[in-house]
Design an enzyme around this catalytic site. Structure first.
Site, PDB file in Angstrom:
ATOM      1  N   HIS A 106      33.393  65.050  25.259  1.00 26.92           N
ATOM      2  CA  HIS A 106      34.768  64.876  25.716  1.00 26.92           C
ATOM      3  C   HIS A 106      34.999  63.465  26.241  1.00 26.92           C
ATOM      4  O   HIS A 106      36.047  62.850  25.990  1.00 26.92           O
ATOM      5  CB  HIS A 106      35.075  65.916  26.793  1.00 26.92           C
ATOM      6  CG  HIS A 106      36.465  65.857  27.317  1.00 26.92           C
ATOM      7  ND1 HIS A 106      36.747  65.905  28.659  1.00 26.92           N
ATOM      8  CD2 HIS A 106      37.667  65.734  26.692  1.00 26.92           C
ATOM      9  CE1 HIS A 106      38.056  65.829  28.839  1.00 26.92           C
ATOM     10  NE2 HIS A 106      38.636  65.733  27.661  1.00 26.92           N
ATOM     11  N   GLU A 121      35.383  61.184  23.392  1.00 30.29           N
ATOM     12  CA  GLU A 121      36.730  61.325  22.817  1.00 30.29           C
ATOM     13  C   GLU A 121      37.712  60.399  23.533  1.00 30.29           C
ATOM     14  O   GLU A 121      38.522  59.709  22.897  1.00 30.29           O
ATOM     15  CB  GLU A 121      37.190  62.773  22.923  1.00 30.29           C
ATOM     16  CG  GLU A 121      38.624  63.009  22.474  1.00 30.29           C
ATOM     17  CD  GLU A 121      39.363  64.010  23.325  1.00 30.29           C
ATOM     18  OE1 GLU A 121      40.491  63.692  23.769  1.00 30.29           O
ATOM     19  OE2 GLU A 121      38.818  65.105  23.554  1.00 30.29           O
ATOM     20  N   HIS A 122      37.647  60.352  24.872  1.00 27.75           N
ATOM     21  CA  HIS A 122      38.505  59.448  25.636  1.00 27.75           C
ATOM     22  C   HIS A 122      38.207  57.992  25.300  1.00 27.75           C
ATOM     23  O   HIS A 122      39.118  57.167  25.161  1.00 27.75           O
ATOM     24  CB  HIS A 122      38.304  59.684  27.134  1.00 27.75           C
ATOM     25  CG  HIS A 122      39.040  60.865  27.675  1.00 27.75           C
ATOM     26  ND1 HIS A 122      39.931  60.774  28.725  1.00 27.75           N
ATOM     27  CD2 HIS A 122      39.031  62.169  27.324  1.00 27.75           C
ATOM     28  CE1 HIS A 122      40.429  61.972  28.993  1.00 27.75           C
ATOM     29  NE2 HIS A 122      39.891  62.836  28.163  1.00 27.75           N
ATOM     30  N   GLU A 172      40.219  65.291  35.931  1.00 21.49           N
ATOM     31  CA  GLU A 172      40.723  66.327  35.042  1.00 21.49           C
ATOM     32  C   GLU A 172      39.995  67.644  35.291  1.00 21.49           C
ATOM     33  O   GLU A 172      40.612  68.722  35.320  1.00 21.49           O
ATOM     34  CB  GLU A 172      40.535  65.881  33.593  1.00 21.49           C
ATOM     35  CG  GLU A 172      41.097  66.826  32.555  1.00 21.49           C
ATOM     36  CD  GLU A 172      40.857  66.317  31.134  1.00 21.49           C
ATOM     37  OE1 GLU A 172      40.777  67.175  30.228  1.00 21.49           O
ATOM     38  OE2 GLU A 172      40.738  65.097  30.935  1.00 21.49           O
TER      39      GLU A 172
END
Length: 451
Positions: free
Chosen positions: A67, A70-71, A147
């Site tokens: 993840h 991905e950022h 997040e």
């Protein structure tokens, strides 16, 4: 119109329409697969890149790296600085984003069709030339940590689901949350992201999906031009990660600030491995629709309205996944009702299917509801691209989509009863209860939008 007549009609609507939505495929010499679906209803195109690598491919101590990477894919290359990718998509009049799952990571843009070449150039550039600046990495890890706080740790239902999954799976990496454990995020280093990127972001581990007002031969030519020069690489060996058999009911409770208690029940079930030979996953899809697929389904009718045991009750099952499957039940008790009473009510609804076959009308309605949901995807180019990419990412050829619908139509009441008997026992059950605690005086603000 009777429900039994509706299903063949829906299947007929799913058939390809000449000149409207034909699908073509080509594999480049470097292993990249390119799938193009021509849909000329609007002068727009969806361009997606799917990497067959998600959180299930992570290792202990580095959870969340899929993840975070991905950022980082939006943080620049030597040819396009930080944020330039998003700016160029916006300047083209389009939209873009990305998502990470347990099974895959995907990136997309939806733009006017004449901007497709530019999108391919941008995606091909970051497939191989990502910068991964240490300062940008440290900042983005902090974003992901926040997040996690906002979307999991401060959300009691998300926290309960995370703990339930971590208990239901003991060996398989599905036990780990996609966003990662906080301690792992705190200790991730740029080298961890670089290793992940070098291992998995290769053309021979990717599928490009293009849906829209395009000519497939022109798309193949663009893909050859932009993605073709990228070199294939040796991928890590994926070892089997089978979950050991569960030997009895597992129970847990989570205490967290919340308005209402909640119970979640997770049963171990199979997913589709062989489209043609499998039967049970399709029957489980129908069972989910019968229990909670619409307002007149059994949970709403019995638990919410008639018995007033629950304020809400849901069932959730996904028959397509790279890893093992779970059939989830989720419900919150009505005022004056206990979690134990509600759990008994959920069990009673399952037992009713185990003891008495569902009716023909009930079966037909569940099939119509499920198949109609699939047909409605044809209205959206993005949904069509998503469907192709998701199926391919979990190992199901997109060309078998129609057969998946036919297999749903073929499910019998006896098969629904069989799966209810076969899989819904205490031996493969994990039960999680949310025990509400007093709410804090001030709640956190909503999570910021990604990218």
């Amino acid at each position: 119109m009777r429900q039994t007549r509706l299903i063949p009609l829906l299947l007929a609507l799913a058939a390809p329409v000449p000149g409207l939505a034909e699908t073509f495929e080509q594999q480049l010499p470097n292993g990249l697969r390119v799938i193009v679906k021509e849909d000329r209803r609007a002068p727009t195109v969806v361009h997606m890149v799917w990497y067959r690598a998600g959180s299930m491919d992570e290792t202990n101590g580095r959870t969340g790296v899929a993840h975070v990477l991905e950022h980082m894919m939006f943080k620049g290359t030597p040819n396009a600085g930080p944020g330039e990718f998003n700016r160029r998509v916006a300047a083209a009049g389009g939209r873009d984003n990305a998502f990470t799952s347990r099974d895959y990571t995907a990136y997309f843009q939806q733009v006017p069709e004449h901007k497709l070449a530019e999108m391919m150039q941008l995606e091909a550039d970051r497939m191989r030339h990502l910068t991964l600046d240490p300062a940008e990495f440290a900042q983005e890890v902090r974003v992901v940590m926040e997040e996690r706080r906002l979307r999991t740790e401060d959300q009691p239902q998300s926290l309960l689901f995370e703990q339930l999954t971590a208990t239901a799976f003991q060996a398989h990496p599905y036990r780990v949350p996609i966003i990662g454990w906080m301690n792992d995020l705190e200790n991730l280093a740029p080298a961890d992201a670089r290793r992940w990127y070098d291992n998995w972001y290769a053309p021979n581990n990717a599928t490009v999906v293009v849906v829209g007002d395009v000519d497939h031969q022109a798309v193949f030519a663009l893909a050859t031009q932009h993605y073709g020069p990228l070199q294939a690489r040796q991928l890590p060996v994926r070892k089997p990660q089978d979950e050991p058999p569960q030997l009895g009911t597992r129970r847990l409770s989570v205490k967290a600030p919340a308005d209402l208690p909640l119970v979640m029940m997770a049963y171990k079930v199979p997913v589709i491995r062989h489209v043609e030979q499998d039967v049970d996953p399709y029957a489980l899809e129908i069972l989910g629709a019968i229990l909670a697929g619409h307002d007149a389904a059994r949970f709403s009718t019995s638990l919410v309205r008639r018995q007033q045991l629950a304020v809400e009750a849901e069932a959730d099952y996904d028959s397509t996944a790279r890893g093992p499957g779970i059939f989830y039940l989720r419900a919150s008790p009505s005022e004056g009702k206990s979690v134990s009473e509600l759990e008994a009510g959920l069990r009673a609804e399952i037992a009713a299917v185990q003891e008495r076959a569902v009716s023909a009308d009930e079966l037909a309605r569940a099939k119509a509801q499920l198949i109609a949901g699939q047909i409605y995807k044809l209205d959206s180019m993005f949904a069509q691209a998503m469907e192709i990419g998701q199926l391919e990412a979990v190992g199901i050829p997109y060309a078998q989509k129609r057969r998946l619908l036919e297999k749903l139509q073929e499910v019998t009441a006896a098969q629904v009863q069989t799966v209810a008997r076969r899989y819904f026992s205490d031996q493969g059950l994990t039960v999680a209860e949310l025990v509400p605690q007093p709410l804090p005086s001030a709640a956190r603000s909503p999570a910021p939008a990604r990218h």
